[in-house]
Scaffold this motif. Structure first.
Motif, short mmCIF file in Angstrom:
data_model
loop_
_atom_site.label_atom_id
_atom_site.label_comp_id
_atom_site.label_asym_id
_atom_site.label_seq_id
_atom_site.Cartn_x
_atom_site.Cartn_y
_atom_site.Cartn_z
N ARG A 141 9.86 20.16 -8.36
CA ARG A 141 10.76 19.61 -7.61
C ARG A 141 10.22 19.78 -6.30
N ALA A 142 9.68 21.09 -5.90
CA ALA A 142 9.24 21.47 -4.62
C ALA A 142 7.98 20.76 -4.04
N ALA A 143 7.22 20.28 -5.07
CA ALA A 143 6.02 19.53 -4.93
C ALA A 143 6.32 18.08 -4.23
N ALA A 150 10.71 14.43 -10.47
CA ALA A 150 10.65 13.37 -9.28
C ALA A 150 11.64 12.37 -9.01
N VAL A 151 12.65 11.98 -9.96
CA VAL A 151 13.49 11.26 -9.73
C VAL A 151 14.75 12.10 -8.74
N ALA A 152 14.67 13.46 -9.06
CA ALA A 152 15.74 14.33 -8.43
C ALA A 152 15.41 14.49 -6.96
N CYS A 190 0.75 -1.27 -0.04
CA CYS A 190 -0.21 0.00 0.15
C CYS A 190 0.97 1.39 0.05
N CYS A 191 0.36 2.22 -0.70
CA CYS A 191 0.98 3.91 -0.44
C CYS A 191 -0.54 4.63 -0.06
N ILE A 192 0.12 5.76 0.68
CA ILE A 192 -0.86 6.50 0.91
C ILE A 192 -0.58 7.63 -0.10
N GLN A 193 -1.93 8.11 -0.43
CA GLN A 193 -1.90 8.95 -1.49
C GLN A 193 -2.04 10.46 -0.68
N VAL A 194 -1.30 11.47 -1.25
CA VAL A 194 -1.04 12.79 -0.45
C VAL A 194 -1.30 13.80 -1.59
N ASN A 195 -2.33 14.74 -1.26
CA ASN A 195 -2.46 15.85 -2.08
C ASN A 195 -1.56 16.94 -1.73
N VAL A 196 -0.36 16.88 -2.40
CA VAL A 196 0.35 17.92 -2.11
C VAL A 196 0.17 19.47 -2.38
N SER A 197 -0.33 19.31 -3.54
CA SER A 197 -0.67 20.64 -4.29
C SER A 197 -2.19 21.33 -3.68
N GLY A 198 -2.95 20.51 -2.80
CA GLY A 198 -4.05 21.18 -2.30
C GLY A 198 -5.26 21.45 -3.43
N GLU A 199 -5.21 20.73 -4.59
CA GLU A 199 -6.10 20.82 -5.57
C GLU A 199 -7.66 19.95 -5.13
N ALA A 200 -8.40 20.93 -5.20
CA ALA A 200 -9.98 20.41 -4.94
C ALA A 200 -10.20 19.12 -5.59
#
Length: 236
Positions: free
Chosen positions: A179-181, A213-215, A127-137
Motif C-alpha cells: 500500500r505504501a508504494a 492497489a485497489v485500496a 498515455c500514462c507516465i511510468q513512475v519508479n516508486v521503489s527506486g529499483e535499478a
C-alpha cells in the motif's frame, strides 16, 4: 482453441472479476471503478478471442512484433490495445500508429516522438507516465521527484492525451508495504490534479498486490496468468 480451454478462460475471468469487485467493496470503492487490463503477451490469438467473447475489451502487450501480428489477426474484434512494455525511442512509431494506450512513458523524448508519429486521423493516444516508486535499478520509470515535471510537459503535446500514472513496484508480500508504494503514486496524481491536470487513471496492481492497489485508488489492474493460465515459454 478447444472448448475446455475457452471454458477455463471464462472461469478465470469470472474469478478475477469477483476478486476485483470484492476489493472494491472492502476498500470503499464504487462498483466498476476498477477496470481489468488482460495482459496477453505470449498468449495465442485464440485465447484472446476467448476472453474477448466473455466481454473483456482491454488487452496489454509487451512486444511490438507479437502485438502487430495479433492486431492483424484480430482486426475484426472491438479490442482496446494497450502497450505496457519498455519503449525505446527507435520503436515508438508502431505504438503511435497501432495502439490505443501506452503506459510506459518515462522520458520526454519518447513522448515527443509518439506525439509526432501519431496519425492525425486517429484519436489522441492515451498515455500514462511510468513512475519508479521503489527506486529499483532494474525497473524503468521516472523518479518520483521528476514525475510531475514530465507529466506537465507530456500534457502539452498534441496527439497525446495524458490520462494518468503507472507503476510496477518492488514485489513484496507485506500488505502495508504494498500500500505504501501505491500511495506514493496516488499522491503524485493528486498533486497534479490540484494543479489542473485532468488525470483519471492509476495503472497499478497485478496478481500479487491487486487488493493493495485497489485500496490506494487504482483504476486499472494488469493481470495475465490469472486470466489466461500459465504463459507459454518465449521462443527464440
Amino acid at each position: 482453441m478447444e472448448a475446455t480451454a475457452s471454458m477455463d478462460i471464462a472461469d478465470r475471468l469470472a474469478a478475477v472479476r469477483e476478486r476485483i469487485a470484492t476489493a472494491e467493496r472492502d476498500y470503499g470503492r464504487s462498483p466498476g471503478s476498477v477496470q481489468l487490463l488482460a495482459v496477453s503477451k505470449r498468449q495465442a490469438v485464440a485465447a484472446i478471442r476467448a476472453a474477448q467473447a466473455q466481454g473483456q475489451q482491454a488487452f496489454g502487450e509487451n512486444y511490438l512484433q507479437e502485438a502487430a501480428d495479433k492486431r492483424e489477426a484480430l482486426a475484426d474484434a472491438p479490442i482496446e490495445w494497450h502497450f505496457i512494455g519498455a519503449l525505446q525511442s527507435n520503436k515508438t512509431r508502431p505504438v503511435a500508429e497501432g495502439f490505443d494506450w501506452v503506459h510506459t512513458i518515462d522520458r520526454l523524448k519518447i513522448a515527443r516522438r509518439l506525439s509526432q508519429q501519431r496519425p492525425p486521423a486517429m484519436p489522441p493516444l492515451n498515455c500514462c507516465i511510468q513512475v519508479n516508486v521503489s527506486g529499483e535499478a532494474s525497473k524503468a520509470g521516472v523518479e518520483p521527484a521528476d514525475a510531475a515535471e514530465l507529466a506537465r510537459s507530456v500534457a502539452e503535446l498534441p496527439g497525446l492525451a495524458l490520462r494518468g500514472l503507472m507503476t510496477l513496484p518492488e514485489a513484496v508480500m507485506d500488505f502495508a508495504a504494498q500500500r505504501a508504494a501505491f500511495a506514493q503514486l496516488r499522491a503524485i496524481q493528486q498533486a497534479l490534479i490540484a494543479e489542473g491536470l485532468a488525470l483519471d487513471t492509476l495503472s497499478m496492481g497485478m496478481s500479487n498486490d491487486l487488493e493493495a492497489a485497489v485500496a490506494e485508488g487504482s483504476t486499472l489492474v494488469r493481470l495475465g496468468t490469472a486470466v489466461f493460465g500459465p504463459r507459454p515459454e518465449k521462443t527464440t
